[in-house]
Write an enzyme that holds these catalytic residues in place. Structure first.
Site: not given
Ligand code: AMP
Ligand code: ZN
Length: 136
Positions: A101, A95
């Site tokens: 999410h 995470q």
């Molecule tokens: P996690 O590693 O499960 O916390 O996933 C975070 C996700 O958010 C990753 O796949 C990133 O590519 C995505 N992410 C981070 N910042 C943004 C943003 N501003 N808009 C869209 N996706 C994002």
């Protein structure tokens, strides 16, 4: 409740623009900016919860219903061959953004991704012990 320092609170509540594929009073679903595959999306509750453990049960249930609906839409309209639903809790689990999410990751034959684990080994005795440990 919103967290002033949380980027997903700002995105979910429209303060930061995003490519939104679905929105209602409680959720916004956006395209991931670092997509694993074409159509990789994130289901974001508008209320801040850091992770699954903080998430109200009702919201958890609705998030999974949305995953079903949008996942079906992705498979049909993007002609995907499958779908992974991924949800990370804690840094060790991958995470990076501390606002709950659900990842919706459409899968395509030969897409080069591998969202699987290496199977381990466990004895019957260990399984029995672990079963009891989890039940507490
Ligand atoms: P996690 O590693 O499960 O916390 O996933 C975070 C996700 O958010 C990753 O796949 C990133 O590519 C995505 N992410 C981070 N910042 C943004 C943003 N501003 N808009 C869209 N996706 C994002
Ligand atoms: Zn947040």
């Amino acid at each position: 409740m919103k967290d002033e320092n949380c980027i997903f609170c700002k995105i979910a509540n429209g303060e930061i623009p995003s490519k939104t594929i679905y929105e209602d009073d409680d959720f916004r679903v956006i395209l991931d900016l670092g997509p694993a595959t074409k159509g990789h999306a994130l289901i974001l509750p508008k209320e801040h919860s850091a992770n699954l453990f903080e998430l109200p049960e009702e919201t958890a249930g609705r998030a999974m219903k949305l995953a079903k609906k949008l996942g079906e839409q992705m498979v049909t309209n993007l002609k995907a061959d499958g779908l992974n639903i991924v949800q990370n809790n804690g840094e060790t689990a991958g995470q990076t953004v501390k606002h709950f999410h659900l990842h919706l990751i459409p899968r395509y034959k030969d897409d080069g991704q591998n969202i699987l684990w290496k199977p381990g080994e466990v004895s019957a005795d260990e399984l029995e012990l672990i079963k009891e440990q989890i039940k507490g």
